[in-house]
Enzyme design. Structure first.
Site, mmCIF file in Angstrom:
data_model
loop_
_atom_site.group_PDB
_atom_site.id
_atom_site.type_symbol
_atom_site.label_atom_id
_atom_site.label_comp_id
_atom_site.label_asym_id
_atom_site.label_seq_id
_atom_site.Cartn_x
_atom_site.Cartn_y
_atom_site.Cartn_z
ATOM 1 N N GLU A 37 7.141 0.801 -6.237
ATOM 2 C CA GLU A 37 6.551 1.155 -4.949
ATOM 3 C C GLU A 37 7.136 2.444 -4.389
ATOM 4 O OE1 GLU A 37 3.949 0.064 -3.654
ATOM 5 O OE2 GLU A 37 3.665 -1.640 -4.976
ATOM 6 N N TYR A 120 4.323 0.018 4.900
ATOM 7 C CA TYR A 120 3.546 -0.283 3.702
ATOM 8 C C TYR A 120 4.419 -0.907 2.614
ATOM 9 C CZ TYR A 120 1.846 0.063 -0.935
ATOM 10 O OH TYR A 120 1.563 -0.269 -2.220
ATOM 11 N N ASP A 138 -2.524 0.960 2.703
ATOM 12 C CA ASP A 138 -2.125 2.255 2.145
ATOM 13 C C ASP A 138 -3.338 3.177 2.181
ATOM 14 O OD1 ASP A 138 -3.750 1.246 0.151
ATOM 15 O OD2 ASP A 138 -2.666 2.335 -1.394
ATOM 16 N N CYS A 200 -20.048 4.323 -6.422
ATOM 17 C CA CYS A 200 -20.717 3.241 -5.684
ATOM 18 C C CYS A 200 -21.547 2.346 -6.606
ATOM 19 C CB CYS A 200 -21.593 3.822 -4.584
ATOM 20 S SG CYS A 200 -20.670 4.798 -3.368
#
Length: 291
Positions: A37, A120, A138, A200
């Site tokens: 992270e 976060y 995030d 999409c």
DNA sequence: GAGGCGTGGTA
DNA sequence: TTACCAAGCCT
């Protein structure tokens, strides 16, 4: 049945489309997840992968890292960028070793108190490593929610209370599902609902996306200015630190002076590096990574 | 809370 | 080529 309208589709999509990343493996430790992270903050996955493997090989636990000089963390960080992260990760390892019995805390507030861990990352570690229920917000999730819920192409430049509230409202009720949902929405933003050219046609929630249903109106806010780099102090800092990283021994001032012509800017950058704790000025006039 | 903080890939 | 973008944090 109070799950949000997207959760079933997004979770199903994640099941068959998630990347096989090592920090998602069943045997990933909380420490390895924390390291991932920190490395992933503002840095693409493809560049983190080899750095993460090398780091975990050398320092498999917080105690291993805490036993080394912080400068070794900076050296190992190599060219990942934002080297203060290396310093903070080392400080994290020291705090975990000395104050938390060598175990990465599972409590959100405690995680938040560690150096380099913000809202976060604290939520990510608590959720991904310990399966807790926290809103993951995030850049990927912000973009997905901006489009699917708010109907705009991009989220606001700085995170708003409304975004936090929205992310919390969409959180599935049980911890295991919520943890799965968080990583799944992030992955959707990273792989499908991307910043420039969203796919999409491959999106599991395209039929419910407010932005798409509105005809994908173009972003109409103020210009989102990207950061320039050429000629900035950041570039000078990068060059100065590279000299120290690539040298096994302390270096003379001359070696640092050689990397940038503008003396005023060069000295300013060096002073800032020293002030940040990334560079150690020795008594003999030479410079080194911190000990 | 706006700005500073690395580096490299992509369109 | 230039500009944007990449799992943010800190002051």
């Amino acid at each position: 049945m109070s799950d949000n309208p997207y959760s079933t589709a997004v979770l199903a999509w994640y099941e068959s489309n998630a990347r096989d990343l090592p920090w998602r493996a069943p045997d990933a430790t909380p420490w390895s997840i924390l390291v991932s992270e920190i490395m992933l903050q503002q840095t693409p996955v493809v560049r983190v992968l080899p750095a993460w493997r090398a780091w975990m090989e050398r320092w498999p636990t917080p105690a291993h890292l805490a036993g080394e000089a912080s400068g070794e963390a900076v050296r190992m960080w190599n060219r990942l960028g934002y080297p203060r992260r290396a310093l903070r990760l080392h400080a994290c390892a020291v705090a975990i070793t000395e104050e938390h019995g060598g175990r990465v805390p599972d409590d959100h507030a405690t995680l938040l108190s560690l150096p380099g861990i913000g809202a976060y990352t604290a939520a990510a570690v608590a959720s991904f490593a310990y399966g807790q229920r926290h809103a993951i917000l995030d850049t990927n999730v912000r973009r997905v929610l901006a489009r699917a819920e708010t109907g705009v192409q991009y989220p606001p430049k700085t995170q708003t209370k409304a975004e936090t509230a929205l992310a919390e409202a969409l959180l599935p009720p049980t911890a295991p599902v919520a943890a799965r949902w968080g990583v799944a929405v992030m992955e959707l933003g990273a792989l499908v609902c991307t910043a420039r050219t969203p796919a999409c046609a491959s999106c599991p929630i395209a039929g419910q996306c407010a932005w798409r249903l509105a005809g994908k109106p173009a972003y109409d806010g103020p210009p989102r200015r990207g950061q320039t780099y050429e000629g900035t102090d950041r570039q000078v800092r990068g060059r100065l630190l590279a000299v120290l990283r690539d040298s096994a021994h302390p270096v003379a001032k001359d070696a640092l002076d050689a990397v940038w012509d503008d003396r005023v800017q060069r000295e300013r950058a060096l002073d800032a590096l020293v002030s940040d704790g990334l560079v150690d000025p020795l008594d003999d006039g030479r410079y080194a990574l911190p000990s």
